[in-house]
Design a protein around this motif. Structure first.
Motif, PDB file in Angstrom:
ATOM      1  N   VAL A  16      -7.838  -7.270  -2.117  1.00  0.00           N
ATOM      2  CA  VAL A  16      -6.744  -7.442  -3.076  1.00  0.00           C
ATOM      3  C   VAL A  16      -6.615  -6.199  -3.957  1.00  0.00           C
ATOM      4  O   VAL A  16      -5.508  -5.676  -4.171  1.00  0.00           O
ATOM      5  N   ALA A  17      -7.743  -5.699  -4.467  1.00  0.00           N
ATOM      6  CA  ALA A  17      -7.711  -4.515  -5.315  1.00  0.00           C
ATOM      7  C   ALA A  17      -7.217  -3.293  -4.544  1.00  0.00           C
ATOM      8  O   ALA A  17      -6.465  -2.472  -5.077  1.00  0.00           O
ATOM      9  N   ILE A  18      -7.637  -3.159  -3.284  1.00  0.00           N
ATOM     10  CA  ILE A  18      -7.189  -2.032  -2.457  1.00  0.00           C
ATOM     11  C   ILE A  18      -5.672  -2.076  -2.283  1.00  0.00           C
ATOM     12  O   ILE A  18      -4.977  -1.064  -2.446  1.00  0.00           O
ATOM     13  N   ASP A  19      -5.143  -3.240  -1.956  1.00  0.00           N
ATOM     14  CA  ASP A  19      -3.703  -3.380  -1.764  1.00  0.00           C
ATOM     15  C   ASP A  19      -2.939  -3.038  -3.039  1.00  0.00           C
ATOM     16  O   ASP A  19      -1.877  -2.416  -2.997  1.00  0.00           O
ATOM     17  N   ILE A  20      -3.479  -3.451  -4.178  1.00  0.00           N
ATOM     18  CA  ILE A  20      -2.800  -3.181  -5.450  1.00  0.00           C
ATOM     19  C   ILE A  20      -2.833  -1.693  -5.782  1.00  0.00           C
ATOM     20  O   ILE A  20      -1.818  -1.085  -6.127  1.00  0.00           O
ATOM     21  N   VAL A  21      -4.018  -1.081  -5.652  1.00  0.00           N
ATOM     22  CA  VAL A  21      -4.175   0.317  -6.052  1.00  0.00           C
ATOM     23  C   VAL A  21      -3.466   1.271  -5.088  1.00  0.00           C
ATOM     24  O   VAL A  21      -2.775   2.204  -5.511  1.00  0.00           O
ATOM     25  N   LEU A  22      -3.632   1.023  -3.785  1.00  0.00           N
ATOM     26  CA  LEU A  22      -3.099   1.959  -2.800  1.00  0.00           C
ATOM     27  C   LEU A  22      -1.692   1.595  -2.321  1.00  0.00           C
ATOM     28  O   LEU A  22      -1.033   2.423  -1.683  1.00  0.00           O
ATOM     29  N   GLY A  23      -1.234   0.384  -2.601  1.00  0.00           N
ATOM     30  CA  GLY A  23       0.097  -0.013  -2.137  1.00  0.00           C
ATOM     31  C   GLY A  23       1.201   0.268  -3.122  1.00  0.00           C
ATOM     32  O   GLY A  23       2.368   0.048  -2.826  1.00  0.00           O
ATOM     33  N   GLY A  24       0.847   0.776  -4.302  1.00  0.00           N
ATOM     34  CA  GLY A  24       1.836   0.966  -5.358  1.00  0.00           C
ATOM     35  C   GLY A  24       2.944   1.935  -5.027  1.00  0.00           C
ATOM     36  O   GLY A  24       4.097   1.722  -5.404  1.00  0.00           O
ATOM     37  N   ASP A  25       2.631   3.009  -4.319  1.00  0.00           N
ATOM     38  CA  ASP A  25       3.629   4.042  -4.051  1.00  0.00           C
ATOM     39  C   ASP A  25       4.648   3.638  -2.998  1.00  0.00           C
ATOM     40  O   ASP A  25       5.733   4.211  -2.937  1.00  0.00           O
ATOM     41  N   ASN A  26       4.307   2.691  -2.141  1.00  0.00           N
ATOM     42  CA  ASN A  26       5.190   2.380  -1.015  1.00  0.00           C
ATOM     43  C   ASN A  26       6.557   1.859  -1.456  1.00  0.00           C
ATOM     44  O   ASN A  26       7.578   2.218  -0.874  1.00  0.00           O
TER      45      ASN A  26
END
Length: 246
Positions: A16-26
C-alpha cells in the motif's frame, strides 16, 4: 497466503505504501498528456491510456516475478530500489514533468503508455520484492495501484508537499525492501540462513538507514551547491550587462 500471519499484513502495508509513494506521478502524467484534448475526448484518453498502462504493468510484473527467481537478479533489483529511494529524497528538478500533450486521442494514449512504461518499472520491482512469492499480494498491489493512480494521486502529492516526512518514510521503505531482497536472493539466502540468520532483519534495517543517510547527505550537498551556482551565473551576467550599457 495466511491471513493470520503478521508477515502477510506487513507485506500488505508495504505494498500500500509503495503504491502511494511511487504511484503519485502517474496521474499527473495522464493529466498532462490529455490536457490539449477536447473535453469529450479527455475522459476517453484517460480511460484508454489507463487500460494500456495497466496491461503494460501486468506484463512488467510477470517478468519481474520470473526474473527475481534468477540468482543475483534480486541483488540488481535491490540496487535499483536503493537508487530510487535515494533519488526520492533529492530536491525535485525545477522543470518538472517533461510530458508532451497529445493533440489527438491516439497521441495522448501513446504518450500515457510510454511514460507509464518508464515510471512503472520502480513500482513493479518494489511490489514484487515486497510480495515475495505470493501471487495474491502481487495482484493485490497491481489492482490497488489503479484507484490510487486515477483518484488519489493528486491528494498524495499535496500530502507529500505538506509533510516532507512522508517522502523520507517512503525512501526508507524502499531501502527496507532492497535490504530484504539482498538477503533473500537465490544466491545468498542459503548462506544467510546457515551463517547469519539475523541478517533477515539486519539487511532491511541497514537498507532503510542507508537510503535515508545517503539521500539526506546528497540533498544537503545539492542545496548547498545551488546558491553557489546562482552566484556564478550572476557573475557571468554582470560583464555582459555592463558591456551592453556601453
Amino acid at each position: 497466503m495466511d491471513f493470520t500471519n503478521p508477515a502477510f499484513w506487513m507485506a500488505v502495508l508495504q505494498i500500500v505504501a509503495i503504491d502511494i509513494v511511487l504511484g503519485g506521478d502517474n496521474a499527473v502524467v495522464i493529466g498532462l498528456a490529455c490536457r490539449r484534448l477536447p473535453e469529450r475526448q479527455r475522459k476517453l484518453g484517460i480511460i484508454w491510456g489507463m487500460a494500456g498502462a495497466i496491461g503494460l504493468r501486468v506484463v512488467l510484473i510477470l517478468f519481474a516475478v520470473t526474473l527475481l527467481a534468477v540468482p543475483y537478479l534480486k541483488l540488481v533489483g535491490a540496487a535499483l530500489l536503493l537508487w530510487i529511494g535515494i533519488k526520492l529524497l533529492l530536491p525535485e528538478q525545477e522543470e518538472g514533468h517533461n510530458i508532451e500533450a497529445g493533440t489527438t486521442l491516439a497521441a495522448a494514449i501513446k504518450t500515457i503508455i510510454v511514460a507509464d512504461a518508464v515510471m512503472s518499472l520502480d513500482n513493479v520491482i518494489a511490489i514484487a520484492g515486497a510480495a515475495g512469492d505470493s501471487k495474491f499480494l502481487i495482484i493485490f498491489g497491481l489492482l490497488l495501484s489503479i484507484p490510487i493512480i486515477m483518484l488519489g494521486s493528486q491528494l498524495v502529492i499535496k500530502l507529500m508537499d505538506r509533510f516532507p516526512i512522508v517522502i523520507v518514510l517512503g525512501g526508507a521503505l524502499l531501502g527496507w525492501i532492497a535490504g530484504g531482497m539482498v538477503v533473500t536472493d537465490v544466491a545468498t539466502k542459503d548462506w544467510v540462513a546457515a551463517n547469519m540468520p539475523t541478517a533477515t532483519w539486519i539487511g532491511p534495517v541497514v537498507g532503510a538507514i542507508l537510503v535515508v543517510v545517503v539521500g539526506k547527505m546528497l540533498a544537503a550537498r545539492a542545496q548547498a551547491r545551488a546558491p553557489a551556482m546562482e552566484d556564478l551565473a550572476a557573475s557571468h551576467d554582470k560583464p555582459s550587462a555592463s558591456s551592453g550599457n556601453k
